[in-house]
Design a protein around this motif. Structure first.
Motif, PDB file in Angstrom:
ATOM      1  N   LEU A  68       0.600   6.163 -13.866  1.00  0.00           N
ATOM      2  CA  LEU A  68       0.101   5.598 -12.603  1.00  0.00           C
ATOM      3  C   LEU A  68       1.145   5.755 -11.505  1.00  0.00           C
ATOM      4  CD1 LEU A  68      -2.000   3.844 -11.093  1.00  0.00           C
ATOM      5  CD2 LEU A  68      -0.840   1.843 -11.984  1.00  0.00           C
ATOM      6  N   GLY A  69       2.395   5.460 -11.844  1.00  0.00           N
ATOM      7  CA  GLY A  69       3.468   5.602 -10.858  1.00  0.00           C
ATOM      8  C   GLY A  69       3.624   7.038 -10.404  1.00  0.00           C
ATOM      9  N   ASP A  87       1.956  -5.892 -23.429  1.00  0.00           N
ATOM     10  CA  ASP A  87       0.961  -4.827 -23.265  1.00  0.00           C
ATOM     11  C   ASP A  87       0.996  -3.892 -24.470  1.00  0.00           C
ATOM     12  OD1 ASP A  87       0.347  -5.916 -20.876  1.00  0.00           O
ATOM     13  OD2 ASP A  87       1.299  -4.385 -19.649  1.00  0.00           O
ATOM     14  N   ILE A 124       6.792   2.308  -8.419  1.00  0.00           N
ATOM     15  CA  ILE A 124       5.863   1.342  -7.809  1.00  0.00           C
ATOM     16  C   ILE A 124       6.668   0.126  -7.338  1.00  0.00           C
ATOM     17  CG2 ILE A 124       3.843  -0.134  -8.206  1.00  0.00           C
ATOM     18  CD1 ILE A 124       3.063   1.784 -10.508  1.00  0.00           C
ATOM     19  N   LYS A 132      -8.179  -5.227 -15.440  1.00  0.00           N
ATOM     20  CA  LYS A 132      -8.108  -3.965 -16.191  1.00  0.00           C
ATOM     21  C   LYS A 132      -7.823  -2.769 -15.287  1.00  0.00           C
ATOM     22  CE  LYS A 132     -11.285  -5.214 -19.947  1.00  0.00           C
ATOM     23  NZ  LYS A 132     -10.260  -5.692 -20.837  1.00  0.00           N
ATOM     24  N   SER A 133      -7.864  -2.985 -13.984  1.00  0.00           N
ATOM     25  CA  SER A 133      -7.694  -1.883 -13.023  1.00  0.00           C
ATOM     26  C   SER A 133      -6.229  -1.424 -12.981  1.00  0.00           C
ATOM     27  CB  SER A 133      -8.106  -2.359 -11.633  1.00  0.00           C
ATOM     28  OG  SER A 133      -7.143  -3.273 -11.148  1.00  0.00           O
ATOM     29  N   PRO A 192      -1.401   2.668  -7.074  1.00  0.00           N
ATOM     30  CA  PRO A 192      -1.682   1.508  -7.923  1.00  0.00           C
ATOM     31  C   PRO A 192      -2.664   0.530  -7.254  1.00  0.00           C
ATOM     32  CG  PRO A 192       0.478   1.295  -6.931  1.00  0.00           C
ATOM     33  CD  PRO A 192      -0.036   2.646  -6.526  1.00  0.00           C
ATOM     34  N   PHE A 193      -2.986   0.778  -5.985  1.00  0.00           N
ATOM     35  CA  PHE A 193      -3.862  -0.163  -5.279  1.00  0.00           C
ATOM     36  C   PHE A 193      -5.338   0.223  -5.465  1.00  0.00           C
ATOM     37  CE2 PHE A 193       0.289  -0.762  -3.480  1.00  0.00           C
ATOM     38  CZ  PHE A 193       0.392  -2.149  -3.508  1.00  0.00           C
ATOM     39  N   GLN A 194      -5.735   0.319  -6.717  1.00  0.00           N
ATOM     40  CA  GLN A 194      -7.137   0.529  -7.084  1.00  0.00           C
ATOM     41  C   GLN A 194      -7.556  -0.697  -7.864  1.00  0.00           C
ATOM     42  OE1 GLN A 194      -7.841   4.557  -8.823  1.00  0.00           O
ATOM     43  NE2 GLN A 194      -5.622   4.677  -8.652  1.00  0.00           N
ATOM     44  N   PHE A 195      -8.611  -1.339  -7.385  1.00  0.00           N
ATOM     45  CA  PHE A 195      -8.931  -2.672  -7.905  1.00  0.00           C
ATOM     46  C   PHE A 195     -10.161  -2.712  -8.800  1.00  0.00           C
ATOM     47  CE2 PHE A 195      -6.853  -2.981  -3.795  1.00  0.00           C
ATOM     48  CZ  PHE A 195      -5.802  -3.832  -4.077  1.00  0.00           C
ATOM     49  N   TRP A 196     -10.832  -1.605  -9.004  1.00  0.00           N
ATOM     50  CA  TRP A 196     -12.131  -1.678  -9.662  1.00  0.00           C
ATOM     51  C   TRP A 196     -12.162  -0.955 -10.994  1.00  0.00           C
ATOM     52  CZ3 TRP A 196     -15.616  -5.145  -8.865  1.00  0.00           C
ATOM     53  CH2 TRP A 196     -16.901  -4.980  -9.362  1.00  0.00           C
ATOM     54  N   ARG A 197     -11.893   0.348 -10.981  1.00  0.00           N
ATOM     55  CA  ARG A 197     -12.057   1.146 -12.189  1.00  0.00           C
ATOM     56  C   ARG A 197     -10.953   0.829 -13.208  1.00  0.00           C
ATOM     57  NH1 ARG A 197     -12.108   7.657 -12.494  1.00  0.00           N
ATOM     58  NH2 ARG A 197     -12.892   7.783 -14.603  1.00  0.00           N
ATOM     59  N   ALA A 198     -11.319   0.756 -14.467  1.00  0.00           N
ATOM     60  CA  ALA A 198     -10.334   0.437 -15.495  1.00  0.00           C
ATOM     61  C   ALA A 198      -9.286   1.551 -15.593  1.00  0.00           C
ATOM     62  CB  ALA A 198     -11.025   0.244 -16.831  1.00  0.00           C
ATOM     63  N   ALA A 199      -8.026   1.144 -15.625  1.00  0.00           N
ATOM     64  CA  ALA A 199      -6.929   2.123 -15.638  1.00  0.00           C
ATOM     65  C   ALA A 199      -7.029   3.060 -16.837  1.00  0.00           C
ATOM     66  CB  ALA A 199      -5.596   1.381 -15.648  1.00  0.00           C
ATOM     67  N   ARG A 239     -12.643  -7.132 -13.612  1.00  0.00           N
ATOM     68  CA  ARG A 239     -12.385  -5.715 -13.311  1.00  0.00           C
ATOM     69  C   ARG A 239     -10.935  -5.530 -12.857  1.00  0.00           C
ATOM     70  NH1 ARG A 239     -16.262  -2.112 -14.879  1.00  0.00           N
ATOM     71  NH2 ARG A 239     -14.943  -0.705 -13.680  1.00  0.00           N
ATOM     72  N   THR A 242       0.716   4.432 -19.599  1.00  0.00           N
ATOM     73  CA  THR A 242      -0.229   4.624 -18.488  1.00  0.00           C
ATOM     74  C   THR A 242       0.387   4.124 -17.188  1.00  0.00           C
ATOM     75  OG1 THR A 242      -2.049   4.341 -20.036  1.00  0.00           O
ATOM     76  CG2 THR A 242      -2.603   4.183 -17.720  1.00  0.00           C
ATOM     77  N   LEU A 243       1.195   3.075 -17.288  1.00  0.00           N
ATOM     78  CA  LEU A 243       1.895   2.583 -16.090  1.00  0.00           C
ATOM     79  C   LEU A 243       2.768   3.694 -15.496  1.00  0.00           C
ATOM     80  CD1 LEU A 243       2.662   0.025 -14.359  1.00  0.00           C
ATOM     81  CD2 LEU A 243       4.640  -0.169 -15.854  1.00  0.00           C
ATOM     82  N   GLY A 244       3.453   4.420 -16.372  1.00  0.00           N
ATOM     83  CA  GLY A 244       4.262   5.541 -15.903  1.00  0.00           C
ATOM     84  C   GLY A 244       3.400   6.604 -15.242  1.00  0.00           C
ATOM     85  N   GLN A 277      -0.780   1.178 -22.647  1.00  0.00           N
ATOM     86  CA  GLN A 277      -0.694   0.581 -21.304  1.00  0.00           C
ATOM     87  C   GLN A 277       0.674   0.848 -20.680  1.00  0.00           C
ATOM     88  OE1 GLN A 277      -1.972  -3.393 -22.512  1.00  0.00           O
ATOM     89  NE2 GLN A 277      -3.664  -3.305 -21.065  1.00  0.00           N
ATOM     90  N   VAL A 336       9.170   3.365 -12.322  1.00  0.00           N
ATOM     91  CA  VAL A 336       8.104   4.371 -12.325  1.00  0.00           C
ATOM     92  C   VAL A 336       7.578   4.616 -10.903  1.00  0.00           C
ATOM     93  CG1 VAL A 336       7.431   3.920 -14.717  1.00  0.00           C
ATOM     94  CG2 VAL A 336       6.234   2.745 -12.872  1.00  0.00           C
TER      95      VAL A 336
END
Lengths: 327, 249
Positions: free
Chosen positions: B106-107, B95, A216, A194-195, B112-119, A191, B102-104, B99, A214
């Motif tokens: 996310l920023g 990547d 981070i 992919k998170s 970014p400190f989400q560890f479970w749900r797929a980005a 998980r 999506t990184l952009g 991806q 970006v």
């Protein structure tokens, strides 16, 4: 389904079927070997978060493995001798409860990883390798010079710690506990990769400048990864100590750090099951070649050399082809 | 007077005996494209790095939306609305295209400190990412590996990642480099429309694109701004022609 997923399913099936066979065939030693492989795999899975996803070549993960081991050793030895760990200002007693020991191992190794990470992650490359190695060695020498908990001789524990509802002295039941933990951690790692955290960490390994651009901070990502990585390796250390009913400074040694890294490289860096394959192969070679010669590591070194030179994706990379991640 | 979004005041930077930036003061106003031109080694990229926060100036200040951001690192400046593209693509090559954007997203948005749900399952982030890809024309390459993209497509992806941040100001370091005539033309049209969203500080060697796009041009030579003005003023400035543009007759 990808070839790697298929490979992982086969590997998971083997981890279930082999101990079952050993149990039915009344081969407790084989179950113990499998338990050792599963625990070492867990240590490697921890390192793989830092090394595989984060690109952090830590040569000091034995620090967390040892901290987990000594967390078990200290708590269990005090429970065994009915002497409290601390009397004032408040009472802290030992325990033989595995869940409590695991929790202490995870928290203490996590705090150590956080502290070591804060200092070492400001460097990169060879300096990072050297600083992590130095921290591992510091703890190694500290454990040697700590006579209260066995010093150089280590600390034996005479009973196996307990888990509610299970007979942990039964090899197959103890294996079941270790396997269940590995399965849960592997699921978490799948998980995690992919998170959003995994996405950003993986990008920071490839191009830290982009991640910063970006908004981070790569440093914070790496620190979190290093801490999680240390926690998992610490948990493996507590289980390893329970398996052997013995803890010693060897758990902190740089050879241990190297071996954990070897599991990851043998199996495949950044591959979910890489450390599992690597640790299983390591135990298999130790079992098969260890009887032939005390210097069986020569053959392990040769295998490692061949993999690094000709199969950069490790065993999984060779069987399953190039993955999305770096090989 | 048009609002100043990005500004440098007296930026100086030396590497040993080499002075890469000499008391550079430029500004970027809302709605404009301000081009920064100059010969190779003039200190354009060094100046961009100081504006973006990856290099600390020896002296001077950088202001973003009127706030002094000189002490802030790159990530903090990006959070305050500075969108940057790189001269040499700085993309996660292992990547996929999706991806990377999506990184952009996310920023720009969630932690970014989400560890479970797929980005990629996050609908809000995905919408931002796909919108950015659509705008630069890469929507059909979302699942392609970034390493497999052509040079021009990587330049487009660079811009797409910057778009996801919805910045207050863009800093673009040679976005046309290696694009070819058609690619340059397409990007010129795109950047022309983009200025209404956020002003662009554009470092570029493609003079056709610069003259087509720029509201103002600053010329940097040996780390020093020798002239700032409109396209016509710069083209007719004898100092600029002597130092960089040459004689057009």
């Amino acid at each position: 389904m990808t070839r790697e997923s298929l490979f992982n399913i086969v590997m998971m099936s083997l981890l279930i079927l082999f101990p079952l066979w050993a149990w039915i065939a009344d081969e407790p030693f084989m179950i113990t070997l499998a338990t050792k492989a599963v625990i070492l795999a867990l240590a490697g899975v921890g390192l793989n978060i830092a090394l595989g996803l984060g690109g952090l070549v830590s040569l000091g993960h034995a620090a967390f493995f040892g901290i987990g081991g000594y967390a078990m050793g200290i708590l269990a030895s005090h429970a065994q001798s009915y002497s409290p760990i601390l009397e004032s200002p408040f009472l802290i007693e030992g325990t033989k409860s595995m869940p409590v020991i695991w929790l202490v191992a995870i928290i203490s190794s996590g705090l150590a990883a956080l502290a070591i990470g804060v200092l070492s992650l400001r460097t990169t490359g060879v300096y990072f390798i050297m600083i992590t190695l130095a921290f591992g060695q510091m703890l190694f020498f500290f454990s040697i010079s700590w006579p209260a908990y066995g010093g150089e001789d280590g600390l034996p524990i005479y009973v196996r710690n307990g888990f509610p509802g299970l007979n942990t002295l039964d090899p197959i039941q103890f294996y079941g506990i270790c396997f269940a933990i590995l399965a849960v951690v592997l699921f978490f790692c799948a998980r995690l990769a992919k998170s959003p955290f995994g996405l950003a960490l993986n990008a920071a390994r490839q191009t830290a400048e982009r991640v910063e651009t970006v908004g981070i901070s790569p440093y914070r990502l790496r620190l979190a990864a290093f801490t999680i990585s240390g926690m998992i390796t610490g948990l493996a250390g507590a289980l390893f100590a329970d398996l052997n009913r013995f803890v010693s400074p060897t758990m902190f040694s740089w050879q241990t750090s190297g071996e954990i890294m070897v599991f990851v490289i043998l199996g495949g860096v950044a591959r979910l099951f890489g450390p599992v394959v690597g640790a299983a192969l390591f135990i298999l070679l130790e079992h098969l070649l260890g009887g032939l010669s005390d210097y069986w590591h020569i053959y392990l070194g040769l295998l490692l050399l061949l993999i690094v030179l000709f199969a950069r994706g490790g065993v999984i990379g060779t069987f399953a082809g190039k993955g999305a991640n770096h090989d | 007077m048009t609002k100043v979004i990005l500004e440098t005041r007296g930026i100086s930077k030396s590497f040993g005996a080499l002075q890469a930036s000499k008391d550079v003061s430029i500004d970027l106003r809302a709605g404009e494209i301000h081009a920064l031109i100059g010969p190779n080694g003039a200190g354009k990229s060094t100046l961009i790095k100081q504006i973006a926060g990856s290099l600390a100036p020896d002296a001077g200040q950088v202001f973003l939306n009127g706030q002094d951001v000189t002490a802030l690192k790159t990530a903090a400046r990006a959070k305050r609305g500075l969108g940057r593209t790189f001269q040499i693509s700085a993309l996660a090559m292992e990547d996929t295209v999706l991806q990377n954007v999506t990184l952009g997203a996310l920023g720009a948005g969630a932690s970014p400190f989400q560890f479970w749900r797929a980005a990629l399952d996050d609908q809000a982030m995905r919408a931002v990412a796909e919108d950015a890809l659509q705008r630069v024309g890469l929507q059909d390459h979302a699942s392609a590996m970034t390493a497999e993209l052509s040079h021009g497509q990587r330049r487009q992806l660079e811009v797409a990642v910057a778009l996801t941040l919805k910045p207050r100001a863009f800093v673009m370091d040679e976005p046309m480099a290696g694009l070819g005539t058609e690619g340059s033309k397409r990007l010129t049209v795109f950047l022309d429309g983009l200025r209404a969203e956020a002003p662009i500080l554009l470092v570029e060697h493609d003079m056709d694109a610069v003259f087509a796009l720029a509201d103002r041009i600053s010329v940097l030579v040996y780390g020093e701004v020798i002239a700032t003005g409109t396209v016509h003023e710069i083209r007719t400035n004898p100092d600029v022609r002597a130092a960089y543009l040459g004689d057009e007759e």
